[in-house]
Write a protein that holds these residues in place. Structure first.
Motif, short mmCIF file in Angstrom:
data_model
loop_
_atom_site.label_atom_id
_atom_site.label_comp_id
_atom_site.label_asym_id
_atom_site.label_seq_id
_atom_site.Cartn_x
_atom_site.Cartn_y
_atom_site.Cartn_z
N VAL A 249 45.33 57.32 64.46
CA VAL A 249 45.82 58.60 65.69
C VAL A 249 46.87 58.31 65.89
O VAL A 249 48.17 57.24 66.15
N GLY A 250 47.97 59.32 66.46
CA GLY A 250 48.49 59.18 65.72
C GLY A 250 49.42 59.91 64.50
O GLY A 250 50.40 60.65 64.75
N ASP A 251 48.82 60.33 63.36
CA ASP A 251 49.15 60.31 62.39
C ASP A 251 48.95 62.00 62.13
O ASP A 251 47.85 62.75 62.39
N GLU A 252 50.56 62.54 61.53
CA GLU A 252 50.58 64.14 61.26
C GLU A 252 49.45 64.17 59.70
O GLU A 252 49.68 63.69 58.16
N VAL A 253 48.12 64.67 59.57
CA VAL A 253 47.35 65.27 57.99
C VAL A 253 47.45 66.72 57.91
O VAL A 253 47.26 67.33 59.13
N GLU A 254 46.98 67.15 56.91
CA GLU A 254 46.21 67.74 55.94
C GLU A 254 44.90 68.18 55.56
O GLU A 254 44.90 67.16 54.85
N PHE A 255 45.03 69.25 56.08
CA PHE A 255 43.32 69.21 54.95
C PHE A 255 43.51 70.19 54.49
O PHE A 255 43.69 71.15 55.03
N TYR A 256 42.58 70.34 52.96
CA TYR A 256 42.88 71.02 52.27
C TYR A 256 41.34 71.54 51.59
O TYR A 256 40.35 70.23 51.41
N GLY A 257 41.14 72.76 51.09
CA GLY A 257 39.11 73.03 50.51
C GLY A 257 39.37 73.75 48.85
O GLY A 257 40.35 74.66 49.25
N PRO A 258 38.18 73.93 49.23
CA PRO A 258 38.30 75.56 48.17
C PRO A 258 38.91 76.22 48.23
O PRO A 258 38.70 77.11 50.03
N ASN B 294 34.57 54.98 64.95
CA ASN B 294 34.06 54.23 63.92
C ASN B 294 32.17 54.56 63.62
O ASN B 294 31.96 55.21 64.40
N GLU B 295 32.06 54.35 62.70
CA GLU B 295 30.03 54.67 62.74
C GLU B 295 29.32 54.53 63.53
O GLU B 295 28.43 54.83 63.93
N ASP B 296 30.19 53.12 64.26
CA ASP B 296 28.82 53.03 65.29
C ASP B 296 29.65 53.54 67.11
O ASP B 296 29.25 53.46 68.34
N GLU B 297 30.31 54.71 66.83
CA GLU B 297 30.46 55.46 67.68
C GLU B 297 31.98 55.38 68.92
O GLU B 297 32.09 55.26 69.94
N GLU B 298 32.39 53.82 68.18
CA GLU B 298 33.10 53.36 69.16
C GLU B 298 34.99 53.55 68.74
O GLU B 298 35.12 54.38 67.37
N VAL B 299 35.86 53.88 69.95
CA VAL B 299 36.70 54.54 69.69
C VAL B 299 37.81 53.75 68.37
O VAL B 299 37.83 52.11 69.45
N ILE B 300 38.41 53.70 67.73
CA ILE B 300 39.13 52.90 67.15
C ILE B 300 40.48 53.76 67.22
O ILE B 300 40.74 55.05 67.16
N ASP B 301 42.15 52.91 66.66
CA ASP B 301 43.48 53.82 66.41
C ASP B 301 43.43 53.66 64.88
O ASP B 301 44.48 55.15 64.91
N ARG B 302 42.52 52.71 64.59
CA ARG B 302 43.10 52.64 62.88
C ARG B 302 41.66 52.93 61.83
O ARG B 302 40.93 52.61 62.20
N ALA B 303 41.46 53.36 60.50
CA ALA B 303 40.09 53.26 60.07
C ALA B 303 41.21 52.48 58.63
O ALA B 303 42.02 53.02 58.27
N PRO B 304 41.79 51.48 58.63
CA PRO B 304 42.54 50.36 57.34
C PRO B 304 41.50 50.31 56.46
O PRO B 304 41.85 49.42 55.44
N ASN B 305 40.52 50.07 56.29
CA ASN B 305 39.17 49.39 55.74
C ASN B 305 39.08 50.28 54.74
O ASN B 305 38.72 51.55 54.94
N ALA B 306 39.03 50.30 53.11
CA ALA B 306 38.75 51.25 52.15
C ALA B 306 36.82 51.86 52.36
O ALA B 306 35.99 50.70 52.59
N MET B 307 36.86 53.07 52.23
CA MET B 307 35.74 53.36 52.11
C MET B 307 35.20 54.19 53.23
O MET B 307 34.08 53.93 53.44
N MET B 308 35.85 52.96 54.63
CA MET B 308 35.21 53.46 55.66
C MET B 308 35.00 54.73 56.75
O MET B 308 34.99 55.41 56.04
#
Length: 410
Positions: free
Chosen positions: A353-362, A376-390
């Protein structure tokens, strides 16, 4: 009025099955991959036969082609089993093999009839007589040496009917057509049999060694590289008209060991540039956004290689470098809910949360937004996504699709 007789193929690298699918999804007409043997990228994610079958099926559904690089220099015993290998590729449905060694070419032609053969850039084809020789030997296509200039390309095209493939983007080799023995001497890894340790990319210095074991730099405290054998990368994005008008059949992107971030971005850009030019060559205007997009995945400075003259010290990596904006690949869209405007994303690098991100596609679609909510996958609010492939979800500012990518500036 300019007339385009043939739109060239966009040929992208695919080190893994994921990269193969990504490249085709982002506009590649064909991909080149490596098998478990006879290639020059032993550390790339080379394909098993089962993966090749899946890749070929995916490509055929989308009217794309798959080529296999088998371009090693064979020493005694290296070609054992090659006939069976090529027959299996043919039966899988591989569209062509890319070969440099005459022994492997002969084995493929005699033991696997019907499998098209392309001559690798490792064979250093630099003139039309060479292309004619290989055409008479039954080869359908020749990948030009990267040392060939644009005027030479034009002359070659005028004098031979064999298909021409040429590199247009990616890393350059400091040795002629990639035939190098630095790696053999410095790390006992044979570059021409798939083991290159990229010794030319190492940092070098000049030392005074008056006594045994003493190393004293004669440059003294320099933070930049004072000496280098490393070349900058190639980019021909500004020269699509010349490439098309000179009759190159396949425009090749280097990078089987690069990420899906690189493969998707570069394939996307060249697809757009080529389609734009071929649709209306008389009114073609270069789009600066194409070059800006390429810089987002650039690892080094960029030049046109040998196309417009012999590279000078300005095309080598030493001294003060141009600062390159660094973007990190952070996620891939898995699905999108139109009603809630929520995207499900597979995380590839830490973001929150707070990061500026860019989406792009074909199709060269992209937009920027700030992440303001994350689950997250369990619908819980989180601040960050730190774990690979989550797997995470976030609300997006515009519609996205599966295979769309996320990145952020570092």
């Amino acid at each position: 009025m300019r007339t385009i007789t043939k739109k060239p193929e966009v040929l992208a690298p695919a080190g893994t099955l994921e990269k193969l699918k990504t490249a085709i999804h982002y506009g590649a007409d064909a991909v080149y991959i490596g098998g478990d043997a006879y290639g020059l990228r032993s550390r790339a994610g080379n394909f098993s036969f089962d993966e090749m079958r899946e890749g070929v099926a995916f490509a055929k559904e989308r009217h794309a082609k798959v080529y296999v690089a088998a371009n090693m220099v064979t020493h005694e015993g290296d070609a054992d089993g090659a006939g069976e290998f090529f027959r299996t590729l043919r039966d899988i449905g591989i569209h062509a093999v890319i070969v440099s060694d005459p022994a492997l070419i002969e084995i493929c032609a005699t033991e696997s009839p019907g499998l098209p053969i392309h001559l690798s850039t490792q064979a250093s084809a630099t003139n039309y007589e060479t292309l004619e020789f290989w055409r008479e030997e039954g080869l359908e296509r020749v990948v030009l040496a990267r040392e060939v200039g644009m005027e030479e390309v034009q002359a070659i095209r005028e004098k031979t009917s064999v298909e021409i493939e040429a590199f247009i983007h990616g890393a350059m080799c400091i040795s002629y057509s990639g035939r190098c023995v630095l790696s053999n001497h410095m790390s006992q890894r044979d570059a021409n049999r798939g083991g290159c340790s990229q010794s030319c990319r190492w940092k070098y210095d000049l030392f005074d060694m008056p006594y045994a074991g003493e190393h004293r730099s004669l440059v003294g405290g320099e933070t930049e590289e004072p000496f280098s054998m490393s070349a900058v990368d190639m980019s021909m994005i500004h020269h699509i008209p010349e490439l098309v008008e000179n009759g190159i059949d396949s425009l090749k992107i280097e990078g089987r060991m690069k990420s899906i971030h690189y493969v998707s971005t570069v394939s996307n850009v060249y697809r757009q540039a080529i389609d734009t030019y071929c649709a209306d060559p008389d009114n073609y205007v270069f789009n600066q956004e194409w070059e800006d997009e390429l810089w987002k995945v650039a690892q080094r400075e960029l030049s046109t290689g040998f196309y417009y003259g012999v590279p000078t010290e300005d095309e080598q990596l030493f001294g003060k470098r141009r600062k390159i904006p660094v973007y990190g690949f952070i996620g891939q869209v898995l699905s999108y809910d139109e009603e809630t405007q929520i995207a499900t994303i597979q995380q590839r690098n830490n973001f929150g949360v707070g990061d500026e991100v860019e989406f792009y596609g074909p199709g060269f679609t992209h937009f920027t937004q700030t992440v303001d909510v994350l689950w997250n996958e369990d619908e819980e609010v989180i601040d960050r996504a730190p774990n690979a492939m989550m797997i995470v979800k976030t609300k997006v500012a515009a519609p996205v699709k599966p295979f769309d990518m996320m990145r952020k500036k570092k």
